[in-house]
Enzyme design. Sequence first.
Site, PDB file in Angstrom:
ATOM      1  N   HIS A 107      -7.556   0.939   1.496  1.00  0.00           N
ATOM      2  CA  HIS A 107      -6.218   0.963   2.274  1.00  0.00           C
ATOM      3  C   HIS A 107      -6.361   0.414   3.717  1.00  0.00           C
ATOM      4  O   HIS A 107      -7.347   0.590   4.239  1.00  0.00           O
ATOM      5  CB  HIS A 107      -5.679   2.446   2.414  1.00  0.00           C
ATOM      6  N   GLU A 184      -1.129  -4.944  -0.143  1.00  0.00           N
ATOM      7  CA  GLU A 184      -0.458  -4.707   1.189  1.00  0.00           C
ATOM      8  C   GLU A 184      -0.541  -5.934   1.945  1.00  0.00           C
ATOM      9  O   GLU A 184      -1.501  -6.532   2.516  1.00  0.00           O
ATOM     10  CB  GLU A 184      -1.463  -3.703   1.709  1.00  0.00           C
TER      11      GLU A 184
END
Length: 269
Positions: A107, A184
């Site tokens: 992440h 992302e």
Amino acid sequence: MKKIYLNLKRFDIPVSFYGINKIGVKEEYGSKITKGIEELALDLPVTIFFQESNLLPALKEAKKTHIGCQGVHYDDVKEGGAFGAFTTFRTAKSMEAIGVKDCLIGHCEERNHLNKLNSFGGGKGDINLILNEEIKCAINANMEVLYCIGEKMEEQDRKYDVLRHQLETGLKDIDLSKITIAYEPVWAIGPGKTPPDREYILDIVKFIKSVVNCPVVYGGGLKLENAKMLASIEELDGGLIALTKFGKDFGFSVEDFNEIVKEYEKGLE
């Protein structure tokens, strides 16, 4: 099959402690969210990534929902090895022992943390090598992995090279059947940022799938505003939800989550 992921970040911190948790403290948080989502009439599989303190209560409530952890250490216990020499670290085997089946790795917030550590050593290391070891530990602990990749603003002019490196290095010698990629667009995440449009996302998804044979979900925030658009991208295999409210009342609620997923499901019809 499309998949929905939910990353609750550090949403366990109560408002009185300057967090955004309005649901409940301690074990109430994990159990209430999991039970609430279990009661929804959803057609798509859902995986929720919880903080450590909420994993056990969430696992007790979960019947059909998958419960995941927010990352694991890059080393672990092994036969004949250091069974307990991992103080302060969350190992994959410790997660397997309590029943966790899914893990979030790479992440952008984890990447920022690793990059900061890397900067103390002159910034000469490749954090994707660390993420690769984390993924290996997770898979060795029988977990499925949501591996996040993405480019920053200053990397956009070479985004394909950045993404390829994150994929090829992070997934080197990995069983890809255990991997889902979350894209992302780091440059577009945050207040006041302009999100990528359909064409941009489609181009990136096609590129990722040309490099690795894995499902790809949108990790830049599945929201009510973009749910139908994301659902219209056939090549995209789902999305990652975090906040369900933005602006002054930002936060998360099961009711808002349900509305987002239902909107996404409408776009699939």
